[in-house]
Design a protein around this motif. Structure first.
Motif, PDB file in Angstrom:
ATOM      1  N   THR A   1       0.766  -7.138   0.410  1.00 21.11           N
ATOM      2  CA  THR A   1       1.086  -5.795   0.880  1.00 21.11           C
ATOM      3  C   THR A   1      -0.057  -4.825   0.592  1.00 21.11           C
ATOM      4  OG1 THR A   1       2.574  -3.898   0.687  1.00 21.11           O
ATOM      5  CG2 THR A   1       2.302  -5.249  -1.282  1.00 21.11           C
TER       6      THR A   1
ATOM      7  N   GLY B   1       9.382  -8.672  11.981  1.00 19.23           N
ATOM      8  CA  GLY B   1       8.293  -8.644  11.014  1.00 19.23           C
ATOM      9  C   GLY B   1       7.119  -9.509  11.385  1.00 19.23           C
TER      10      GLY B   1
ATOM     11  N   HIS C   1       7.041 -10.211   0.466  1.00 20.95           N
ATOM     12  CA  HIS C   1       6.493 -11.169   1.433  1.00 20.95           C
ATOM     13  C   HIS C   1       5.819 -12.346   0.738  1.00 20.95           C
ATOM     14  CE1 HIS C   1       7.053  -7.921   4.361  1.00 20.95           C
ATOM     15  NE2 HIS C   1       6.536  -7.134   3.445  1.00 20.95           N
TER      16      HIS C   1
ATOM     17  N   GLU D   1       8.870  -1.398   2.348  1.00 15.98           N
ATOM     18  CA  GLU D   1       8.803  -2.857   2.354  1.00 15.98           C
ATOM     19  C   GLU D   1      10.179  -3.409   2.698  1.00 15.98           C
ATOM     20  OE1 GLU D   1       6.117  -4.576   2.018  1.00 15.98           O
ATOM     21  OE2 GLU D   1       4.714  -3.254   0.976  1.00 15.98           O
TER      22      GLU D   1
ATOM     23  N   GLN E   1       3.210  -4.600  11.837  1.00 16.94           N
ATOM     24  CA  GLN E   1       3.271  -3.421  10.979  1.00 16.94           C
ATOM     25  C   GLN E   1       3.697  -2.246  11.862  1.00 16.94           C
ATOM     26  OE1 GLN E   1      -0.742  -3.768   8.532  1.00 16.94           O
ATOM     27  NE2 GLN E   1      -0.997  -4.268  10.682  1.00 16.94           N
TER      28      GLN E   1
ATOM     29  N   GLY F   1      12.344  -6.838   9.557  1.00 13.45           N
ATOM     30  CA  GLY F   1      11.522  -7.717   8.743  1.00 13.45           C
ATOM     31  C   GLY F   1      11.562  -9.143   9.246  1.00 13.45           C
TER      32      GLY F   1
ATOM     33  N   ASP G   1       5.846  -2.379   6.124  1.00 15.98           N
ATOM     34  CA  ASP G   1       5.242  -3.703   5.902  1.00 15.98           C
ATOM     35  C   ASP G   1       3.736  -3.758   6.205  1.00 15.98           C
ATOM     36  OD1 ASP G   1       7.614  -4.745   4.984  1.00 15.98           O
ATOM     37  OD2 ASP G   1       8.188  -5.667   6.890  1.00 15.98           O
TER      38      ASP G   1
ATOM     39  N   THR H   1       1.635 -10.799  11.534  1.00 13.64           N
ATOM     40  CA  THR H   1       2.533  -9.767  11.006  1.00 13.64           C
ATOM     41  C   THR H   1       2.546  -8.515  11.875  1.00 13.64           C
ATOM     42  OG1 THR H   1       2.112 -10.525   8.742  1.00 13.64           O
ATOM     43  CG2 THR H   1       3.043  -8.324   8.997  1.00 13.64           C
TER      44      THR H   1
END
Length: 297
Positions: free
Chosen positions: A81, A207, A76, A72, A21, A165, A36, A19
């Protein structure tokens, strides 16, 4: 027409779930948003940790940022999260924000997992309208609807950057799956068309990244609109909707479910909160058991 102001973008990769961020900050006011964030979860021990989220807090502190929003892109299904944890640790109680269609996702999965309405109603501080704008100091953010991967999916356009994302991945990875409830490959194709309508030099921040073996070893947070249009292996310019939908549907039918699917959804539709504890102080997540046809236990 003048170019929009440029934000500072910190890219922080979480390798266990692949992921990306992001911390996006206004260089003038040092106001910032976090996009995220990941809460660590070990399914072997059913244990939560905050080391990844704490690394985000360290970046915020080191740079003197004031975080105003925790953003967000969608609910997900592959990681928990950290938005709620970060909200409790940051001064000023930044708002946890998500697109307004999260309500549809919450209702669907609350029914599946037996979650009471009281546990998910009002857990997000702000449900964005399509194309709504918000301030990050002197910067402007805009909410861009990007359904397809999930029905609630949005992106965030900040300056000449869009944080998309799971709508699109690096060109050598391609596109997101569309087989989750409410997902739709036709809608994803249209959402990618929205991304491709931006100027070619704009950056698309993804994302996730899953670097293909033998091609590259390091994750890449962004490519330009022009690069995606020219090289995305699923959706480059010239790919027809019919061709993409047929391929995506066939591909999705063979995919396994994400490793943290059930844990992630139950926490994420609660805005990052755990289920209410039992009288002994334990929180429990529901995991379905699949029983072969004809087997009676």
């Amino acid at each position: 027409m003048s170019n929009p102001p440029s934000p500072i973008v910190h890219t922080i990769f979480e390798p266990v779930t692949g992921t990306w961020q992001y911390i996006v900050a206004d260089p003038s006011s040092l106001k910032a948003v976090i996009i995220d964030p990941v809460l660590d979860f070990d399914p072997c021990r059913n244990a939560i940790a905050t080391s990844t989220a704490d690394s985000l807090l360290a970046v915020v502190k080191e740079n003197g940022y004031t975080v105003t929003h925790l953003l967000e892109t969608h609910a997900h299904a592959d990681h928990l999260t950290a938005a709620r944890y970060l909200q409790t640790q940051l001064p000023g109680t930044p708002e946890i924000c998500i697109g307004k269609r999260i309500v549809e996702v919450q209702e669907r999965f609350a029914k599946k997992y037996g979650i009471s309405e009281e546990e998910y109603t009002g857990v997000f501080d702000n449900l964005w309208e399509d194309d709504e704008t918000f301030a990050i100091g002197e910067l402007e953010g805009r909410v861009v609807r990007l359904p397809g991967h999930t029905p609630d999916h949005v992106g965030y356009l900040i300056g000449e950057n869009i944080f998309c994302g799971d709508s699109l991945f690096d060109p050598d990875v391609g596109s997101a799956r569309c087989d989750f409830p409410g997902g739709d490959a036709h809608q994803l194709f249209s959402s990618v068309s929205t991304l491709f309508s931006l100027p070619d030099h704009y950056k698309i921040y993804t994302g996730h990244d899953y670097p293909p073996t033998g091609i590259r070893t390091e994750p890449v947070p962004f490519t330009t609109v022009g690069e995606q249009k020219a090289r995305n292996k699923h959706l480059k310019t010239g790919t027809s909707k019919e061709e993409f939908v047929a391929w995506r549907t066939e591909r999705d039918s063979a995919l396994a479910e994400p490793r943290l699917l059930h844990q992630a959804l139950q926490v994420n539709i609660r805005g990052g909160r755990l289920p209410a504890p039992s009288t002994e102080g334990d929180s429990f997540l529901v995991v379905p058991v699949r029983i072969p046809g004809g087997v009676k236990l």
